[in-house]
Design an enzyme around this catalytic site. Structure first.
Site, PDB file in Angstrom:
ATOM      1  N   GLY A 529       0.929  -1.118   0.229  1.00 41.14           N
ATOM      2  CA  GLY A 529       0.196  -0.074   0.125  1.00 41.14           C
ATOM      3  C   GLY A 529       1.112   0.683   0.446  1.00 41.14           C
ATOM      4  N   ASP A 644       1.234  -6.809  13.790  1.00 41.83           N
ATOM      5  CA  ASP A 644       0.949  -7.171  12.047  1.00 41.83           C
ATOM      6  C   ASP A 644       1.436  -8.543  12.063  1.00 41.83           C
ATOM      7  OD1 ASP A 644      -1.248  -7.222   9.909  1.00 41.83           O
ATOM      8  OD2 ASP A 644       0.631  -5.674   8.845  1.00 41.83           O
TER       9      ASP A 644
END
Ligand SMILES: *[C@@H]1O[C@H](CO)[C@@H](O)[C@H](O)[C@H]1NC(C)=O
Ligand SMILES: *[C@@H]1O[C@H](CO)[C@@H](O)[C@H](O)[C@H]1NC(C)=O
Ligand SMILES: *[C@@H]1O[C@H](CO)[C@@H](O)[C@H](O)[C@H]1NC(C)=O
Ligand SMILES: *[C@@H]1O[C@H](CO)[C@@H](O)[C@H](O)[C@H]1NC(C)=O
Ligand SMILES: *[C@@H]1O[C@H](CO)[C@@H](O)[C@H](O)[C@H]1NC(C)=O
Ligand SMILES: *[C@@H]1O[C@H](CO)[C@@H](O)[C@H](O)[C@H]1NC(C)=O
Ligand SMILES: *[C@@H]1O[C@H](CO)[C@@H](O)[C@H](O)[C@H]1NC(C)=O
Ligand SMILES: *[C@@H]1O[C@H](CO)[C@@H](O)[C@H](O)[C@H]1NC(C)=O
Ligand SMILES: *[C@@H]1O[C@H](CO)[C@@H](O)[C@H](O)[C@H]1NC(C)=O
Length: 829
Positions: A529, A644
């Site tokens: 991203g 994460d």
């Protein structure tokens, strides 16, 4: 007939000795302790009794009374076991010469002697045996009132554990020595194992971990506060006080705990790990606060003479300033064991000294030491003697004191990020003149791609980074106005001030561009991203992965700074290594070691590729991830929540060693914070814990949840997020839970690895996985416990409660960060 005879003798001899009946801490000469009896210390802390681990051997041992699982701290007859099947079992009593004797028959006879204290010369009636509250078993004289005077004590004969107030070391006058030796097999066989932890007093005293005859780890010399190579030894934690003393009569090392209700110990385990562990009553587990060797640079002589082991660059070994690899070929193949040689020969008179900072001092077996000499006088003396290769202060306390000078090669040096000692290395004068100020201070790699920036550039970068971080941190805290956040911003800013950006190698844009073929699409291995990832190759053949931030991405910038700050402070073999960064104009890039085997998801969820991962490899990967995560949570000097964790962020190197990557989301925790609240929920659905998704609460336990999901995915070979093939819309967690309750959990196992031989191990791992994903954060184990469970140090597991998210993914709440998911597709960094 013989049995009858023995029985007869037993009955007759028993009439002289009274077996003890109630719990007591003493054994007198008229008493005998049999296999089903124990001595208990007066405050009910320790027990002395007979144990039989997994085999039929019986040992006399001491363990904690109130700690479950049983933690054995001392074994008397480790190499002379009693047989559990022997007719009479074991008998402990005070022998005729005033020694404690362990017999396999209640008859006094040399034939029946299994073990003895073998020390005193008093008569039997003058002595008694007592188990003290510090775990010391002592033989005392009856009419001596001094409670600290012992004829014999178990503390003088350590097995694998050092307890508070127990001393290890040397007594030169009596020529005695005390050291720790591991069990042959932890939890199974207490006999003398291969690993030992022993003080060596040649030169400055240091402690060495030995595997049989081979040194595998060196603590570094005592620097007044701690061992030079153990930056984690912080005296104030748990009110532990370390004590190291040496003089012409001997050397002692010990530690004390201020609060006697805290149980803490140092143990050498049977696999060669040295651990300082503390019992945490609330979670009923032993927490490992420190262990060694913790990374490659802890391995003894990982890098040869005149080279420094540094976990940040790749390869690890870097020559000291003014030296070059002795064996260029081997060096390029990442074998630094030959070390480095001088570029310019010494002249003696005109030589200068190069100042290295933050190192573990070289091995001190052949040194000259004068504890009253200051550093200047030390330097003069070293300068005058041509064979002196370097010098340093011995102690770091009071601004440094004492003088140590090396003669001969400097070996086994490692560098640390922000701790360690100063070392002065002799160099030809012309070498010193060429030192470039900004980078290369620690003699870091001097190859072309790592560009020596000028002071000015470095200053601009520091200013720029501080500004980025400042604006990022203020943005973060502006959102809430809550104290935890403010604290956190403050601590982050404090951290960035500590990050010396010039310590991180800076790459020039044009060199990276060349290495990646002008960022050609053929070199592109991932798209996230906030940018793309390219594979590259430096002129010296080193393969790199370059994460290039897209110019437009403001969010990526935060993550960039975050990653630089977090990862530049970490060193662990299960964390991916950052080689450097590049900031030029609009360009921001992170340069990592390249991982030829992609990420775990690349293997795990591909029917063909996953055949490579048999159970042993999967278990190895699980263990690696758990250790990396434990390091983040507990062992690194900062506490870090990754936030994460998922298969895409577990990279695999050439040998399939797992390495946790992507610290863009990671958060650094202050010392006392345990839990934090955020409005910005980042992470990947399917791996985030319920409290995080619902309430934005994250803590170590949210990483534990993600680890549990990962573990169940590794075992099942199926993705939690794409679990559509079950009729009841269950998630992987829900499916696992359903099977668990139906006693069908075997069908969760990936058929690839489902093998009767390993079934127990696999089921144990599923159990651990389910404990990690429990809905209530408090019920989940810590990573320390998980590591102990995986190592079988904890064998009795609690029953798991219902996991979070048993239904397939519920509606998204909070503010998910969609682009995180795309980062998963990044390959082969
Ligand atoms: C302990 O062992 C002795 C002899 O071995 C036996 O007489 C006694 O009953 C045992 N006590 C218990 C509580 O098992
Ligand atoms: C034993 O317990 C008492 C009361 O709790 C305490 O005062 C004492 O210091 C303890 N002794 C030892 C040796 O721990
Ligand atoms: C001896 O073995 C039996 C079973 O084999 C066990 O129940 C008993 O506890 C063992 N004795 C000791 C002292 O451990
Ligand atoms: C105990 O059992 C072991 C193995 O089963 C055997 O070798 C040993 O001779 C036995 N010892 C006694 C005293 O019966
Ligand atoms: C006790 O141990 C000794 C020495 O190992 C052995 O010779 C003897 O047979 C043993 N006795 C019994 C009753 O097991
Ligand atoms: C202690 O035992 C060892 C061997 O077991 C023996 O060589 C030594 O002489 C003994 N020492 C004493 C004081 O009995
Ligand atoms: C080491 O400890 C012993 C026992 O407490 C003591 O007698 C000795 O003096 C100590 N040695 C040093 C060097 O502190
Ligand atoms: C140590 O250094 C001091 C100060 O220079 C000096 O007075 C002393 O003699 C030295 N001691 C030894 C043993 O060399
Ligand atoms: C240098 O120091 C070594 C070791 O202390 C000593 O043996 C040697 O004599 C010294 N050389 C000179 C020239 O002082």
């Amino acid at each position: 007939m013989r049995g009858f005879f023995l029985l007869f003798l037993l009955i007759t001899s028993s009439s002289f000795l009274i077996t003890i009946s109630t719990s007591t801490d003493t054994l007198t000469s008229s008493q005998i302790l049999t296999t089903n009896q124990t001595l208990v210390s007066s405050n009910q802390t320790f027990i002395l009794g007979f144990i039989s681990e997994t085999n039929s051997n019986i040992y006399l041992a001491i363990w904690y009374k109130n700690i479950n699982p049983r933690t054995i701290v001392w074994v008397a007859n480790r190499d002379n076991p009693l047989q559990n099947n022997s007719t009479n079992g074991g008998f402990l009593k005070i022998g005729d010469n005033g020694n404690i004797v362990l017999l396999n028959s209640s008859l006094d006879s040399d034939n029946n002697l299994v073990w003895s204290s073998n020390q005193t010369t008093l008569t039997k009636n003058q002595v008694f045996l007592q188990l003290l509250d510090n775990g010391n078993l002592v033989l005392r004289e009856k009419n001596v009132n001094d409670p600290t005077k012992y004829l014999w004590q178990s503390f003088d004969f350590p097995t694998d554990t050092l307890l508070p107030s127990m001393k290890m070391g040397w007594n030169f006058d009596k020529k005695t020595e005390k050291h720790l030796t591991a069990w042959k097999s932890t939890g199974e066989d207490p006999s003398t194992g291969d690993y030992s932890f022993k003080i060596d007093f040649h030169g400055l005293p240091e402690i060495f971990l030995w595997n049989d005859e081979k040194i595998i780890y060196r603590s570094g010399p005592w620097n007044g506060e701690r061992f030079s190579g153990v930056p984690e030894m912080e005296p104030d934690t748990d009110s532990i006080v370390f004590d190291f003393s040496s003089n012409e009569h001997g050397v002692n090392y010990s530690f004390m705990i201020g609060n006697p209700s805290i149980f803490s110990l140092l143990v050498v385990d049977s696999s060669g790990g040295l651990q300082r562990r503390t019992w945490v009553e609330s979670s009923k587990t032993w927490t490992t606060f420190w262990y060694a060797p913790k990374d490659q640079c802890d391995d003894y002589k990982e890098c040869g003479p005149y080279s420094v082991c540094d976990t940040n660059p790749n390869p690890f070994c870097v020559c000291v300033k003014g030296f070059s690899p002795k064996n260029e070929q081997a060096w390029k193949l990442r074998d630094g064991s030959d070390g480095c040689v001088r570029n310019i020969n010494l002249d003696c008179e005109s030589d200068k000294f190069y100042h290295m900072e933050n190192v573990k001092l070289p091995e001190t077996s052949s040194v000259f030491v004068n504890m009253t000499m200051g550093i200047d006088e030390c330097g003069d003396l070293c300068h005058r003697n041509c064979s002196c290769s370097g010098y340093a202060n011995v102690y770091i306390t009071n601004g440094g004191s004492g003088c140590v000078m090396w003669f001969g090669e400097l070996v086994d040096i490692r560098s640390y990020f922000d701790v360690g000692q100063d070392l002065f290395v002799r160099l030809a004068a012309s070498e010193i003149a060429t030192v470039t100020p900004a980078i290369d201070t620690n003699g870091k790699r001097n190859v072309t791609p790592i560009i020596i920036a000028t002071v000015i550039v470095a200053t601009i970068i520091i200013a720029a980074c501080t500004y980025f971080l400042w604006s990022w941190a203020s943005k973060r805290s502006a959102g809430s106005g809550q104290t935890p956040q403010e604290n956190q911003s403050a601590s982050l800013i404090r951290d960035v001030k500590q990050v010396k950006i010039e310590d991180l190698p800076l790459f020039e844009f044009k060199n990276i561009s060349t290495a990646t073929n002008n960022f050609s699409s053929a070199n592109k291995i991932g798209q996230g991203g906030f940018g793309s990832v390219y594979k590259g190759e430096l002129p010296d053949g080193l393969e790199i992965a370059v994460k290039r931030l897209s110019r437009a991405s403001g969010q990526g910038l935060e993550e960039f700074m975050n990653e630089v700050i977090v990862i530049s402070k970490l060193q662990h073999r299960n964390l991916v290594r950052l080689l450097g960064c590049c900031i030029e104009g609009e360009e921001k890039m992170l340069v990592y070691e390249y991982m030829p085997n992609n990420s775990l998801d690349f293997y795990l969820f591909e029917p063909i590729k996953k055949k490579v991962l048999d159970w042993q490899k999967r278990l190895y990967i699980i263990e690696g991830i758990s250790r990396g995560l434990l390091y983040l949570h507990r062992d690194s000097r900062l506490r870090i929540i990754h936030r994460d964790l998922k298969p895409g962020n577990i990279l695999l190197d050439g040998e399939l060693n797992p390495k946790i990557s992507d610290f863009g989301m990671a958060r650094i925790f202050g010392g006392t914070e345990n839990e934090c609240n955020t409005r910005r929920i980042v992470g990947t659905y399917g791996y985030m814990s319920p409290e995080y998704v619902m309430e934005g609460l994250f803590s170590e336990k949210s990483d534990v949840f993600s680890f549990g999901v990962l573990l169940l995915e590794i075992i099942s070979g199926r993705k939690n997020t794409s679990f559509y093939n079950h009729e009841q819309a269950l998630s992987l967690l829900g499916y696992a839970w359903k099977l668990w309750n139906e006693d069908e959990v075997v069908s969760l196992i990936d058929p690839q690895i489902c093998n009767q031989e390993y079934l127990d191990d696999i089921l144990r791992c599923i159990h651990i996985g389910l404990l990690c994903v429990q809905e209530i954060a408090k019920e989940r184990p810590t990573m320390a416990t998980v590591v102990s469970m995986l190592n079988s140090e904890i064998v009795k597991f609690p029953r798991p409660f219902q996991p979070g998210f048993i239904q397939r993914q519920i509606e998204r709440r909070g503010e998910p960060s969609v682009n995180r998911v795309t980062v998963t597709s990044m390959q082969g960094r």
